[in-house]
Design a protein around this motif. Structure first.
Motif, PDB file in Angstrom:
ATOM      1  N   GLY A  25      79.304  63.373 -18.928  1.00 53.66           N
ATOM      2  CA  GLY A  25      79.323  63.083 -17.490  1.00 53.66           C
ATOM      3  C   GLY A  25      78.342  62.019 -17.055  1.00 53.66           C
ATOM      4  O   GLY A  25      78.345  61.456 -15.978  1.00 53.66           O
ATOM      5  N   LYS A  26      77.513  61.443 -18.102  1.00 56.20           N
ATOM      6  CA  LYS A  26      76.411  60.661 -17.796  1.00 56.20           C
ATOM      7  C   LYS A  26      77.172  59.990 -16.640  1.00 56.20           C
ATOM      8  O   LYS A  26      76.264  58.956 -16.101  1.00 56.20           O
ATOM      9  CB  LYS A  26      75.580  60.011 -19.290  1.00 56.20           C
ATOM     10  CG  LYS A  26      75.543  61.487 -20.209  1.00 56.20           C
ATOM     11  CD  LYS A  26      74.747  61.316 -20.962  1.00 56.20           C
ATOM     12  CE  LYS A  26      75.614  59.467 -22.054  1.00 56.20           C
ATOM     13  NZ  LYS A  26      76.846  59.820 -22.854  1.00 56.20           N
ATOM     14  N   ILE A  65      75.972  58.623 -12.783  1.00 54.11           N
ATOM     15  CA  ILE A  65      75.641  57.398 -12.390  1.00 54.11           C
ATOM     16  C   ILE A  65      75.936  56.592 -11.389  1.00 54.11           C
ATOM     17  O   ILE A  65      75.801  55.938 -10.596  1.00 54.11           O
ATOM     18  CB  ILE A  65      75.166  56.559 -13.455  1.00 54.11           C
ATOM     19  CG1 ILE A  65      73.413  55.726 -13.355  1.00 54.11           C
ATOM     20  CG2 ILE A  65      75.722  55.513 -14.257  1.00 54.11           C
ATOM     21  CD1 ILE A  65      72.655  55.403 -14.578  1.00 54.11           C
ATOM     22  N   LYS A  66      77.347  56.828 -12.044  1.00 53.49           N
ATOM     23  CA  LYS A  66      77.938  55.524 -10.433  1.00 53.49           C
ATOM     24  C   LYS A  66      78.151  56.338  -9.137  1.00 53.49           C
ATOM     25  O   LYS A  66      78.511  55.454  -8.857  1.00 53.49           O
ATOM     26  CB  LYS A  66      79.304  55.735 -11.719  1.00 53.49           C
ATOM     27  CG  LYS A  66      79.700  54.145 -12.445  1.00 53.49           C
ATOM     28  CD  LYS A  66      81.221  54.546 -13.192  1.00 53.49           C
ATOM     29  CE  LYS A  66      80.594  53.553 -14.113  1.00 53.49           C
ATOM     30  NZ  LYS A  66      82.391  53.840 -15.782  1.00 53.49           N
ATOM     31  N   MET A  67      78.488  57.536  -9.300  1.00 51.62           N
ATOM     32  CA  MET A  67      78.822  58.054  -7.717  1.00 51.62           C
ATOM     33  C   MET A  67      77.167  57.726  -7.211  1.00 51.62           C
ATOM     34  O   MET A  67      77.165  57.978  -6.221  1.00 51.62           O
ATOM     35  CB  MET A  67      78.327  59.550  -8.432  1.00 51.62           C
ATOM     36  CG  MET A  67      80.243  59.831  -8.852  1.00 51.62           C
ATOM     37  SD  MET A  67      80.189  61.548  -8.436  1.00 51.62           S
ATOM     38  CE  MET A  67      79.924  62.432 -10.131  1.00 51.62           C
ATOM     39  N   MET A  68      75.893  57.858  -7.897  1.00 51.95           N
ATOM     40  CA  MET A  68      74.680  58.166  -7.589  1.00 51.95           C
ATOM     41  C   MET A  68      74.019  56.399  -7.273  1.00 51.95           C
ATOM     42  O   MET A  68      73.533  56.373  -5.824  1.00 51.95           O
ATOM     43  CB  MET A  68      73.642  58.403  -8.241  1.00 51.95           C
ATOM     44  CG  MET A  68      73.603  60.215  -8.432  1.00 51.95           C
ATOM     45  SD  MET A  68      72.064  60.316  -9.608  1.00 51.95           S
ATOM     46  CE  MET A  68      73.245  60.292 -11.417  1.00 51.95           C
ATOM     47  N   VAL A  85      65.581  52.612 -10.583  1.00 57.33           N
ATOM     48  CA  VAL A  85      66.323  52.025 -11.009  1.00 57.33           C
ATOM     49  C   VAL A  85      67.594  52.800 -11.834  1.00 57.33           C
ATOM     50  O   VAL A  85      66.966  53.436 -12.503  1.00 57.33           O
ATOM     51  CB  VAL A  85      65.206  50.433 -12.016  1.00 57.33           C
ATOM     52  CG1 VAL A  85      66.315  49.987 -13.289  1.00 57.33           C
ATOM     53  CG2 VAL A  85      64.793  49.734 -11.684  1.00 57.33           C
ATOM     54  N   PHE A  86      68.929  52.215 -12.318  1.00 62.09           N
ATOM     55  CA  PHE A  86      69.847  53.189 -12.467  1.00 62.09           C
ATOM     56  C   PHE A  86      69.942  52.751 -13.939  1.00 62.09           C
ATOM     57  O   PHE A  86      70.855  51.077 -14.032  1.00 62.09           O
ATOM     58  CB  PHE A  86      70.965  53.877 -11.933  1.00 62.09           C
ATOM     59  CG  PHE A  86      71.083  54.528 -11.274  1.00 62.09           C
ATOM     60  CD1 PHE A  86      70.450  56.079 -10.784  1.00 62.09           C
ATOM     61  CD2 PHE A  86      70.535  53.279  -9.563  1.00 62.09           C
ATOM     62  CE1 PHE A  86      70.254  56.612  -9.983  1.00 62.09           C
ATOM     63  CE2 PHE A  86      71.053  54.456  -8.580  1.00 62.09           C
ATOM     64  CZ  PHE A  86      70.492  56.338  -8.367  1.00 62.09           C
ATOM     65  N   LEU A  87      69.646  53.029 -15.538  1.00 69.46           N
ATOM     66  CA  LEU A  87      69.805  52.027 -16.575  1.00 69.46           C
ATOM     67  C   LEU A  87      70.712  53.129 -17.566  1.00 69.46           C
ATOM     68  O   LEU A  87      70.669  54.180 -17.822  1.00 69.46           O
ATOM     69  CB  LEU A  87      68.328  51.884 -17.381  1.00 69.46           C
ATOM     70  CG  LEU A  87      67.186  51.781 -16.657  1.00 69.46           C
ATOM     71  CD1 LEU A  87      66.072  51.520 -17.287  1.00 69.46           C
ATOM     72  CD2 LEU A  87      67.617  49.976 -16.495  1.00 69.46           C
ATOM     73  N   PHE A 100      65.882  56.037 -13.610  1.00 69.83           N
ATOM     74  CA  PHE A 100      66.709  57.090 -14.564  1.00 69.83           C
ATOM     75  C   PHE A 100      67.849  56.213 -15.374  1.00 69.83           C
ATOM     76  O   PHE A 100      68.154  55.769 -15.378  1.00 69.83           O
ATOM     77  CB  PHE A 100      68.195  57.541 -12.904  1.00 69.83           C
ATOM     78  CG  PHE A 100      69.079  58.452 -13.157  1.00 69.83           C
ATOM     79  CD1 PHE A 100      69.005  60.038 -12.279  1.00 69.83           C
ATOM     80  CD2 PHE A 100      70.257  58.101 -13.969  1.00 69.83           C
ATOM     81  CE1 PHE A 100      69.774  60.622 -12.694  1.00 69.83           C
ATOM     82  CE2 PHE A 100      70.707  59.266 -13.885  1.00 69.83           C
ATOM     83  CZ  PHE A 100      70.767  60.926 -13.701  1.00 69.83           C
ATOM     84  N   LEU A 101      67.208  57.143 -16.375  1.00 66.52           N
ATOM     85  CA  LEU A 101      68.020  56.149 -17.554  1.00 66.52           C
ATOM     86  C   LEU A 101      68.706  57.347 -18.113  1.00 66.52           C
ATOM     87  O   LEU A 101      69.346  58.617 -18.597  1.00 66.52           O
ATOM     88  CB  LEU A 101      66.872  56.295 -18.622  1.00 66.52           C
ATOM     89  CG  LEU A 101      67.448  56.121 -19.827  1.00 66.52           C
ATOM     90  CD1 LEU A 101      67.452  54.503 -20.017  1.00 66.52           C
ATOM     91  CD2 LEU A 101      65.846  56.447 -20.983  1.00 66.52           C
ATOM     92  N   THR A 102      70.517  56.918 -18.813  1.00 66.05           N
ATOM     93  CA  THR A 102      71.404  57.188 -19.992  1.00 66.05           C
ATOM     94  C   THR A 102      70.833  56.744 -20.901  1.00 66.05           C
ATOM     95  O   THR A 102      70.848  55.381 -21.332  1.00 66.05           O
ATOM     96  CB  THR A 102      72.860  57.442 -19.202  1.00 66.05           C
ATOM     97  OG1 THR A 102      73.108  56.384 -19.272  1.00 66.05           O
ATOM     98  CG2 THR A 102      72.439  58.031 -17.518  1.00 66.05           C
TER      99      THR A 102
END
Length: 328
Positions: free
Chosen positions: A63-64, A68-71, A179-181, A212-214
């Motif tokens: 669900g990672k 991140i796509k929802m946020m 930054v979403f990575l 925010f790193l996945t």
């Protein structure tokens, strides 16, 4: 406190068509299709402070990427509340776009046939950046990421590591607050990964950018972040500092002993000998059965220690242990 991200009971369901078998099954599916609901994110909640660097990790299908796509406003949650920089991503996507940066390791925001420098210029127009401020920011990032020699080359001719450096620069041009990575180092070699990790951390420390790193790579987590959330099957299994993750789930340590004597051997509960060479010995120690200090004290009774190291297991092993515990 004003949080960079506040997520409450976030849930995302996908309705999927049930696959049919055989010719007759396909005909029936056309007339009366059956659907199943798949829950990708299951009622998760967390908060991220401004300037914090968070690793959001889990196996494939955990669900990672959906989270991140929802946020970032790409997907809407089925239920729950999401606040990013005080905005609701699904409703305020345009306004939020000026405040966040995104990097998707498997999807490029660069124009494939254009030089990276042209893409940067186009993005400056998209974000309505002041020309002077944009040139200063671009020059600073180009120097920091060492990509000046890449600006005039078509993106299609860049190596993966070169492209990812340009991707990160593109995400930082407008000075995002967060930054979403999503898997930013996937497929990179060791050197390229190290460069990307260090640059991301440096920018965050210098400008207070929230990260925010996945990632599947635990090296990303350890080098960049201070806090980690572990998820599996859309649920949060662990949320705390990396140090506490190690303290809670590390049950073994590896001890390497260099001795003056050529041979060494002793018995102790939970101690397994992994390697024995002249003057060098590697032991696997279950610390809940025999503490490390007792192992070292016992070794000193049998030999003169010239050097010793005590290592934690690889983070991959720690995370596998969490997943196994969740299944039991």
């Amino acid at each position: 406190m004003s949080y960079a991200v506040a997520v409450s009971n976030m849930t995302k369901d996908f309705v999927l068509k049930e696959p049919a078998k055989g010719f007759v099954g396909n005909l029936k599916s056309l007339i009366s299709p059956k659907f199943n609901t798949f829950r990708a994110v299951d009622n998760i909640s967390f908060k991220i402070e401004r300037g914090e660097r968070l690793a959001f990790i889990g196996p494939n299908g955990a669900g990672k990427s959906t989270s991140i796509k929802m946020m970032s406003g790409i997907l809407h949650p089925t239920s729950g509340d999401i606040s990013v920089l005080g905005l609701t991503p699904g409703k305020d996507r345009t306004q939020l776009g000026y405040k966040i940066g995104t990097v998707f390791g498997q999807r490029s925001q660069l124009w494939y046939h254009l030089p990276a420098g042209d893409t940067f210029d186009l993005l400056a127009r998209v974000y309505d950046l002041n020309p002077k401020a944009y040139r200063e920011k671009k020059n600073e990032l180009v120097k920091l990421f060492e990509i000046k020699h890449l600006l005039d080359q078509p993106v299609r001719k860049l190596s993966l590591g070169q492209r990812m450096r340009c991707e990160v620069v593109a995400s930082l041009l407008h000075g995002p607050e967060i930054v979403f990575l999503d898997e930013p180092t996937i497929g990179l070699d060791v050197t390229a990964k190290s460069i990307i990790r260090d640059l991301i951390k440096e920018r965050s420390q210098r400008f207070g950018t929230t990260v925010f790193l996945t990632s599947h790579d635990t090296g990303d987590m350890e080098r960049v972040c201070d806090r980690v959330i572990v998820i599996n099957h859309g649920r949060v299994l662990f949320d705390d500092t990396i140090e506490k993750l190690r303290a809670r789930y590390i049950k073994k340590k590896r001890v390497t002993l260099m001795t003056a004597e050529e041979d060494l051997h002793f018995e102790a509960r939970g101690v397994n000998w992994l390697e024995k060479k002249p003057h060098k010995f590697i032991l696997d120690v279950e610390v809940d059965k025999t503490p490390i200090d007792e192992v070292i004290a016992t070794a000193l009774k049998h030999a003169r220690i010239r050097d010793l190291t005590v290592e934690d297991p690889q983070m991959e092993d720690v995370i596998k242990f969490i997943y196994r515990a969740d299944k039991e």
